[in-house]
Design a protein around this motif. Structure first.
Motif, PDB file in Angstrom:
ATOM      1  N   CYS A   1      15.073  44.951 -36.010  1.00 41.61           N
ATOM      2  CA  CYS A   1      14.639  44.349 -34.746  1.00 41.61           C
ATOM      3  C   CYS A   1      13.110  44.436 -34.651  1.00 41.61           C
ATOM      4  CB  CYS A   1      15.282  45.119 -33.587  1.00 41.61           C
ATOM      5  SG  CYS A   1      14.642  44.650 -31.969  1.00 41.61           S
TER       6      CYS A   1
ATOM      7  N   HIS B   1      11.319  44.522 -32.147  1.00 44.59           N
ATOM      8  CA  HIS B   1      10.879  45.345 -31.022  1.00 44.59           C
ATOM      9  C   HIS B   1      11.112  46.840 -31.290  1.00 44.59           C
ATOM     10  CE1 HIS B   1      10.372  41.670 -28.769  1.00 44.59           C
ATOM     11  NE2 HIS B   1      11.647  41.363 -28.899  1.00 44.59           N
ATOM     12  N   CYS B   2      12.381  47.212 -31.569  1.00 45.49           N
ATOM     13  CA  CYS B   2      12.713  48.637 -31.640  1.00 45.49           C
ATOM     14  C   CYS B   2      12.940  49.138 -33.062  1.00 45.49           C
ATOM     15  CB  CYS B   2      13.947  48.925 -30.793  1.00 45.49           C
ATOM     16  SG  CYS B   2      15.460  48.241 -31.515  1.00 45.49           S
TER      17      CYS B   2
ATOM     18  N   CYS C   1      17.464  42.785 -31.623  1.00 49.60           N
ATOM     19  CA  CYS C   1      18.781  43.359 -31.378  1.00 49.60           C
ATOM     20  C   CYS C   1      19.251  42.952 -29.974  1.00 49.60           C
ATOM     21  CB  CYS C   1      18.721  44.879 -31.510  1.00 49.60           C
ATOM     22  SG  CYS C   1      17.905  45.678 -30.131  1.00 49.60           S
TER      23      CYS C   1
ATOM     24  N   CYS D   1      17.261  44.654 -26.933  1.00 48.76           N
ATOM     25  CA  CYS D   1      15.870  44.197 -26.783  1.00 48.76           C
ATOM     26  C   CYS D   1      15.829  42.732 -26.350  1.00 48.76           C
ATOM     27  CB  CYS D   1      15.089  44.362 -28.083  1.00 48.76           C
ATOM     28  SG  CYS D   1      14.773  46.088 -28.494  1.00 48.76           S
TER      29      CYS D   1
HETATM   30 ZN   LIG Z   1      15.733  46.157 -30.621  1.00 45.75          ZN
END
Ligand SMILES: [Zn+2]
Ligand SMILES: [Zn+2]
Length: 319
Positions: A242, A244-245, A267, A270
């Motif tokens: 992902c 973001h995370c 994901c 997110c």
């Molecule tokens: Zn994520």
């Protein structure tokens, strides 16, 4: 209702491709199908989805034409029609390239079975010629993954490769999604002195159907509404993360900000937090597509396939 997708291409002289375009459009009229088909003087590159009766009658109709009689159709089941509409278009080139390449000068075709054995021999440079966003979510183990953003960058990469390795001694196994890019790219490598160039017949789609996911990791990026599929129908572990995370994930979205349209991996949680956007600033942009959780990434992927400015190298669609 069951739906199926076809993928096929053929380099063969077509005297008046615009007539073929019209014939195709008439054939599809009134049928529950979607397509993305390109015709040029050098041949046809097509994808289609529909129910089996329509898919079968299309294949039979094509095979009545001597130029397409030996067409190889790759066929697999899909959840529904996977293209936005019926698109049949004339294009000056089947795969738009800045450099001329002659598919009759291309590398040797290798069946999925032979391909698997060749990988196991360890004697070859295994070359993924797809774009970086394609191989990021899935590729053959041990493949060289060139950082290509689009197909126009391949000639330059081929040149660089010919200077980095000895092209007379390096045996290259080249693969792409459905095989059409390799027809031209393998010719480009040979032009630069590579003597042993092999191309995976029918691409990864064909390999998955014949050999399953042996030596393959992750998913296959496809140029339709699904964006990513498992090559043998079995659920695979994500190899990407992902954006973001950084948790393992391989679901692509197009940013909900229409003026960004960035393709990114995210994901589910997110995606929720960022409302389908690639970044926080995009969540406050003026032209946002509404984020619908239940719709998954579908509204965005259609946008990505239809409206973005770049051109996809596999099928010359707008992507
Ligand atoms: Zn994520
Ligand atoms: Zn964005």
């Amino acid at each position: 209702m069951k739906y199926f997708a076809l993928a096929y291409y053929k380099f063969t002289p077509i005297e008046d491709p615009k007539i073929e375009v019209r014939k195709h459009k008439i054939f599809f009229e009134g049928r529950d199908v979607t397509t993305r088909i390109y015709l040029s003087e050098e041949g046809i590159n097509g994808q289609m989805s529909g129910q089996m009766a329509d898919v079968e009658s299309y294949m039979a109709w094509m095979k009545e034409d001597p130029r397409f009689a030996d067409m190889v159709f790759k066929i697999h089941e899909v959840p529904e029609n996977v293209f936005p509409r019926v698109t049949v278009k004339y294009r000056p080139q089947l795969v738009a390239l800045n450099e001329k390449a002659d598919p009759t000068e291309g590398g040797q075709h290798v069946s999925p079975g032979e391909w698997k054995e060749m990988i196991e021999s360890g004697e070859y440079l295994l070359l993924d010629v797809r774009n970086d966003y394609e191989w990021e979510i899935g590729h053959f183990e041990g493949a060289t993954l060139p950082p290509l953003k689009n197909f126009r960058e391949f000639p330059e990469y081929a040149q660089k490769l010919s200077e980095e390795v000895d092209p007379s001694k390096t045996k290259v196994m080249m693969y792409c999604t459905g095989g059409i890019r390799c027809e031209l790219y393998s010719a480009m490598l040979k032009k630069r002195g590579f003597e042993s160039v092999y191309q995976l017949d029918g691409g990864v789609i064909n390999y998955g159907q014949k050999e399953g996911n042996k030596h393959w990791r992750g998913k296959l990026f496809v140029f339709d509404d699904r964006l990513a599929v498992d090559i043998d129908g079995e659920e695979s572990e994500p190899i990407a993360t992902c954006c973001h995370c950084k948790l393992p994930c391989d679901t692509y979205y197009n940013c909900a900000n229409m003026d960004c349209n960035n393709l990114f991996i995210s994901c589910p949680s997110c995606t929720e937090v960022y409302k389908g956007c690639c970044d926080h600033p995009c969540t406050e942009a003026p032209r946002l597509r509404p984020y619908e959780r239940l719709g998954g990434n579908k509204p965005f992927r259609k946008k990505h396939l239809v409206d973005s400015q770049a051109t996809c190298s596999e099928c010359t669609c707008k992507i």
